[in-house]
Design a protein around this motif. Structure first.
Motif, PDB file in Angstrom:
ATOM      1  N   GLU A   1       0.829  -1.202   0.000  1.00 36.10           N
ATOM      2  CA  GLU A   1       0.000   0.000   0.000  1.00 36.10           C
ATOM      3  C   GLU A   1       0.867   1.258   0.000  1.00 36.10           C
ATOM      4  O   GLU A   1       1.834   1.373   0.748  1.00 36.10           O
ATOM      5  N   GLY A   2       0.555   2.173  -0.873  1.00 39.89           N
ATOM      6  CA  GLY A   2       1.278   3.436  -0.932  1.00 39.89           C
ATOM      7  C   GLY A   2       2.495   3.432  -1.830  1.00 39.89           C
ATOM      8  O   GLY A   2       3.164   4.456  -1.955  1.00 39.89           O
ATOM      9  N   TYR A   3       2.813   2.305  -2.445  1.00 39.82           N
ATOM     10  CA  TYR A   3       3.942   2.285  -3.379  1.00 39.82           C
ATOM     11  C   TYR A   3       3.597   3.127  -4.600  1.00 39.82           C
ATOM     12  O   TYR A   3       2.461   3.191  -5.023  1.00 39.82           O
ATOM     13  N   GLU A   4       4.581   3.774  -5.165  1.00 40.73           N
ATOM     14  CA  GLU A   4       4.383   4.666  -6.307  1.00 40.73           C
ATOM     15  C   GLU A   4       4.209   3.882  -7.595  1.00 40.73           C
ATOM     16  O   GLU A   4       4.560   2.716  -7.669  1.00 40.73           O
ATOM     17  N   LYS A   5       3.711   4.555  -8.621  1.00 46.12           N
ATOM     18  CA  LYS A   5       3.532   3.901  -9.920  1.00 46.12           C
ATOM     19  C   LYS A   5       4.866   3.740 -10.639  1.00 46.12           C
ATOM     20  O   LYS A   5       5.791   4.501 -10.438  1.00 46.12           O
ATOM     21  N   GLU A   6       4.912   2.739 -11.491  1.00 41.10           N
ATOM     22  CA  GLU A   6       6.047   2.461 -12.366  1.00 41.10           C
ATOM     23  C   GLU A   6       7.375   2.451 -11.597  1.00 41.10           C
ATOM     24  O   GLU A   6       8.264   3.247 -11.840  1.00 41.10           O
ATOM     25  N   ALA A   7       7.446   1.522 -10.674  1.00 40.78           N
ATOM     26  CA  ALA A   7       8.664   1.389  -9.880  1.00 40.78           C
ATOM     27  C   ALA A   7       8.906  -0.089  -9.580  1.00 40.78           C
ATOM     28  O   ALA A   7       8.004  -0.907  -9.667  1.00 40.78           O
ATOM     29  N   ILE A   8      10.142  -0.402  -9.239  1.00 34.39           N
ATOM     30  CA  ILE A   8      10.518  -1.747  -8.829  1.00 34.39           C
ATOM     31  C   ILE A   8      11.070  -1.657  -7.414  1.00 34.39           C
ATOM     32  O   ILE A   8      11.996  -0.892  -7.155  1.00 34.39           O
ATOM     33  N   TYR A   9      10.474  -2.409  -6.507  1.00 32.07           N
ATOM     34  CA  TYR A   9      10.905  -2.430  -5.116  1.00 32.07           C
ATOM     35  C   TYR A   9      11.518  -3.796  -4.836  1.00 32.07           C
ATOM     36  O   TYR A   9      10.889  -4.819  -5.077  1.00 32.07           O
ATOM     37  N   ILE A  10      12.737  -3.814  -4.348  1.00 30.18           N
ATOM     38  CA  ILE A  10      13.430  -5.058  -4.041  1.00 30.18           C
ATOM     39  C   ILE A  10      13.729  -5.070  -2.538  1.00 30.18           C
ATOM     40  O   ILE A  10      14.414  -4.183  -2.031  1.00 30.18           O
ATOM     41  N   CYS A  11      13.207  -6.077  -1.858  1.00 28.14           N
ATOM     42  CA  CYS A  11      13.423  -6.214  -0.427  1.00 28.14           C
ATOM     43  C   CYS A  11      14.167  -7.510  -0.154  1.00 28.14           C
ATOM     44  O   CYS A  11      13.892  -8.532  -0.776  1.00 28.14           O
ATOM     45  N   GLU A  12      15.106  -7.444   0.771  1.00 25.79           N
ATOM     46  CA  GLU A  12      15.828  -8.634   1.203  1.00 25.79           C
ATOM     47  C   GLU A  12      15.904  -8.622   2.709  1.00 25.79           C
ATOM     48  O   GLU A  12      16.360  -7.638   3.307  1.00 25.79           O
ATOM     49  N   ASN A  13      15.406  -9.693   3.339  1.00 29.81           N
ATOM     50  CA  ASN A  13      15.350  -9.802   4.802  1.00 29.81           C
ATOM     51  C   ASN A  13      14.677  -8.578   5.429  1.00 29.81           C
ATOM     52  O   ASN A  13      15.191  -7.982   6.364  1.00 29.81           O
ATOM     53  N   PHE A  14      13.547  -8.208   4.875  1.00 34.08           N
ATOM     54  CA  PHE A  14      12.709  -7.119   5.374  1.00 34.08           C
ATOM     55  C   PHE A  14      13.333  -5.725   5.220  1.00 34.08           C
ATOM     56  O   PHE A  14      12.909  -4.780   5.869  1.00 34.08           O
ATOM     57  N   VAL A  15      14.341  -5.593   4.377  1.00 34.74           N
ATOM     58  CA  VAL A  15      14.983  -4.308   4.136  1.00 34.74           C
ATOM     59  C   VAL A  15      14.772  -3.928   2.672  1.00 34.74           C
ATOM     60  O   VAL A  15      15.098  -4.709   1.776  1.00 34.74           O
ATOM     61  N   LEU A  16      14.237  -2.746   2.440  1.00 40.29           N
ATOM     62  CA  LEU A  16      13.999  -2.265   1.086  1.00 40.29           C
ATOM     63  C   LEU A  16      15.305  -1.701   0.504  1.00 40.29           C
ATOM     64  O   LEU A  16      15.965  -0.877   1.118  1.00 40.29           O
ATOM     65  N   HIS A  17      15.694  -2.175  -0.671  1.00 36.41           N
ATOM     66  CA  HIS A  17      16.930  -1.715  -1.323  1.00 36.41           C
ATOM     67  C   HIS A  17      16.593  -0.785  -2.461  1.00 36.41           C
ATOM     68  O   HIS A  17      15.670  -0.915  -3.149  1.00 36.41           O
TER      69      HIS A  17
END
Length: 112
Positions: A96-112
């Motif tokens: 929820e609340g992520y922006e449009k046209e983006a890639i979010y990569i998380c590893e061990n609960f940390v957003l990179h």
């Protein structure tokens, strides 16, 4: 394997106990005949690897990164793709609340 992915996508970590229960139940059979349990071994190894989640918001376009994920084999990566965070947040509240046209990569609960 799919239950493990569901745990990671939904954030419902109570299901992880079920996954470990399955591993424990079938452990003796896996030890006796590992070649016959390749998928179970893959699921176990995936559960031991660091967690990687990828959320892809494509907007109105198809993402080339998504095509790459679908073509190659990455058992340690759980990915979720969609047009908007509103639709994705119904299944995965963390989106929820992520922006449009983006890639979010998380590893061990940390957003990179």
């Amino acid at each position: 394997m799919q239950l493990l992915r569901l745990v990671r996508l939904s954030g419902d970590y109570s299901l992880k106990e079920t996954v470990h229960g399955i591993f424990n139940t079938f452990a003796s059979g896996i030890i006796r005949y590992p070649l016959g349990n390749a998928y179970m071994l893959q699921a176990y190894l995936t559960s031991q690897m660091s967690m990687k989640e990828v959320v892809i918001l494509t907007g109105d376009q198809e993402a080339s990164f998504l095509k790459k994920l679908q073509q190659d084999f990455y058992p340690e990566v759980t990915y979720l793709a969609g047009n908007s965070s509103d639709k994705l947040s119904e299944f995965a509240p963390f989106a929820e609340g992520y922006e449009k046209e983006a890639i979010y990569i998380c590893e061990n609960f940390v957003l990179h």
